[in-house]
Design an enzyme around this catalytic site. Structure first.
Site, short mmCIF file in Angstrom:
data_model
loop_
_atom_site.label_atom_id
_atom_site.label_comp_id
_atom_site.label_asym_id
_atom_site.label_seq_id
_atom_site.Cartn_x
_atom_site.Cartn_y
_atom_site.Cartn_z
N GLU A 270 0.84 -1.20 0.00
CA GLU A 270 0.00 0.00 0.00
C GLU A 270 0.87 1.25 0.00
O GLU A 270 1.93 1.28 0.64
CB GLU A 270 -0.90 -0.02 1.24
CG GLU A 270 -1.92 1.08 1.30
CD GLU A 270 -2.91 0.86 2.44
OE1 GLU A 270 -3.39 1.87 2.98
OE2 GLU A 270 -3.20 -0.30 2.81
N ASP B 211 0.17 5.33 0.65
CA ASP B 211 -0.90 6.16 1.21
C ASP B 211 -0.64 7.64 1.18
O ASP B 211 0.42 8.11 1.61
CB ASP B 211 -1.08 5.84 2.71
CG ASP B 211 -1.78 4.53 2.98
OD1 ASP B 211 -2.36 3.98 2.06
OD2 ASP B 211 -1.73 4.09 4.14
N GLU C 244 -3.08 10.42 3.13
CA GLU C 244 -4.29 10.66 3.92
C GLU C 244 -4.26 12.11 4.40
O GLU C 244 -3.23 12.59 4.88
CB GLU C 244 -4.38 9.71 5.12
CG GLU C 244 -4.64 8.27 4.72
CD GLU C 244 -4.83 7.37 5.93
OE1 GLU C 244 -5.98 6.98 6.19
OE2 GLU C 244 -3.84 7.08 6.62
N HIS D 34 -0.74 12.96 5.75
CA HIS D 34 -0.18 11.75 6.38
C HIS D 34 0.20 10.79 5.25
O HIS D 34 -0.62 10.51 4.37
CB HIS D 34 -1.26 11.16 7.28
CG HIS D 34 -0.97 9.84 7.90
ND1 HIS D 34 -0.64 9.70 9.22
CD2 HIS D 34 -0.99 8.58 7.39
CE1 HIS D 34 -0.47 8.41 9.51
NE2 HIS D 34 -0.67 7.72 8.41
N TRP E 3 -9.56 9.75 16.28
CA TRP E 3 -8.09 9.89 16.24
C TRP E 3 -7.57 10.96 15.28
O TRP E 3 -6.42 11.40 15.40
CB TRP E 3 -7.43 8.56 15.86
CG TRP E 3 -7.73 8.09 14.46
CD1 TRP E 3 -8.77 7.30 14.08
CD2 TRP E 3 -7.01 8.38 13.27
NE1 TRP E 3 -8.75 7.09 12.72
CE2 TRP E 3 -7.67 7.74 12.20
CE3 TRP E 3 -5.85 9.12 12.99
CZ2 TRP E 3 -7.22 7.82 10.88
CZ3 TRP E 3 -5.40 9.20 11.67
CH2 TRP E 3 -6.08 8.56 10.64
#
Length: 306
Positions: free
Chosen positions: A128, A130, A132, A145, A222
């Protein structure tokens, strides 16, 4: 994490989506092959050249109508309300290439929301790559992120505050993935490079084709200040927008073959490294490779070669 919903490259025989690349490829074959073979090349590559619409390249996967393709396939929007978020994925799987997408993020008070945009394979040993985007209170910066999973293992987070407001206009977020490295870029500026360090015992994503996924969802437990700031549902629906998708990438077929005959690897050159160091010096707010508390037994091996 978001898994609740289940340097340039030279690629001979590349299935590029831009017509100008098709011309380059065909010209090359004219020089090398006879006209009969050229006709086959035209038939094979014109399909890729006509792609570029969200209708053609993506499918809306969840959200009950909260994901929409608009403007004759040139714009895609995801929305989130208290009942549900939404998401989409690419119809194609890719194994190496350069993926670009322009995003305009949720404006205003986006605290608690996450816009995830990433490539991923499936299964317990998935790979993966990412991006974010963690929302925040009005006027406070978004947190970008990033993470890389290889053979099911992640925990390689680097986070940045962008040098612009990503809600005011569209900006280009890119992944350049080849056998030598994975480069994350924003508006053409590299912000992160994950190098192939298999010789040092670090797994690298290179064998599993990945789809492109994106979702907008609620992570108020979170996402913003560790969950201290909750989602203000009076601001819903929250909306993120996408346009100008481009994949100069190797398409993986259902029969298990690539549209590329080979893939060469290249890391950032000296100029790219200088740009990356400048961004990381000024805008990086978290780097797992400096988080000694988190790794009391020693930092991950790739951190020694960063």
């Amino acid at each position: 994490m978001h898994h609740f919903h289940q340097t340039y490259l030279f690629f001979p025989l590349y299935c590029y989506t831009k017509p100008r690349h098709i011309i380059i490829i065909i010209t090359t074959f004219v020089e090398m092959k006879n006209i009969g073979f050229l006709a086959v090349v035209v038939a094979t590559f014109v399909v890729a050249a006509t792609a570029g619409s969200f209708f053609q390249d993506f499918e809306l996967t969840w959200g009950g109508g909260r994901a929409k393709i608009l403007e004759n396939g040139n714009l895609l929007t995801l929305s989130l309300d208290k009942a549900s978020g939404s998401g989409f994925r690419s119809k194609n799987e890719y194994l190496f290439g350069k993926i670009d997408m322009q995003l305009k993020l949720v404006p205003g008070n986006s605290a608690g929301t996450v816009t995830a945009y990433y490539l991923s394979s499936l299964g317990p040993t998935h790979d993966e790559i990412d991006f974010e985007f963690l929302g925040n209170l009005s006027g406070d910066p978004y947190t970008l992120h990033t993470n890389v999973f290889s053979q099911g293992k992640g925990n390689r987070e680097q986070q940045f505050h962008l040098w612009f407001d990503p809600t005011k206009d569209f900006h280009t977020y890119s992944v350049q993935w080849n056998p030598a490295s994975i480069i994350f870029s924003v508006d053409g500026t590299p912000i992160r490079e994950f190098k192939n360090l298999e010789t040092k015992g670090v797994p690298f994503p290179k064998n599993q084709p990945m789809r492109i996924y994106s979702s907008l969802w609620d992570a108020e437990d979170w996402a913003t200040r560790g969950g201290l700031v909750k989602t203000d549902w009076s601001q819903a629906p929250f909306t993120a927008s996408y346009r100008n998708f481009n994949a100069e990438a190797c398409v993986w077929s259902s029969s298990g073959s690539s549209s590329c005959s080979s893939s060469s690897g290249q890391s950032l050159d000296a100029t790219g490294q200088a740009k990356l160091r400048l961004v990381q010096k000024n805008y990086m707010v978290y780097n797992y490779c400096t988080d000694i508390r988190r790794f009391p037994q020693g930092l991950p091996p790739e951190c020694s070669f960063a």
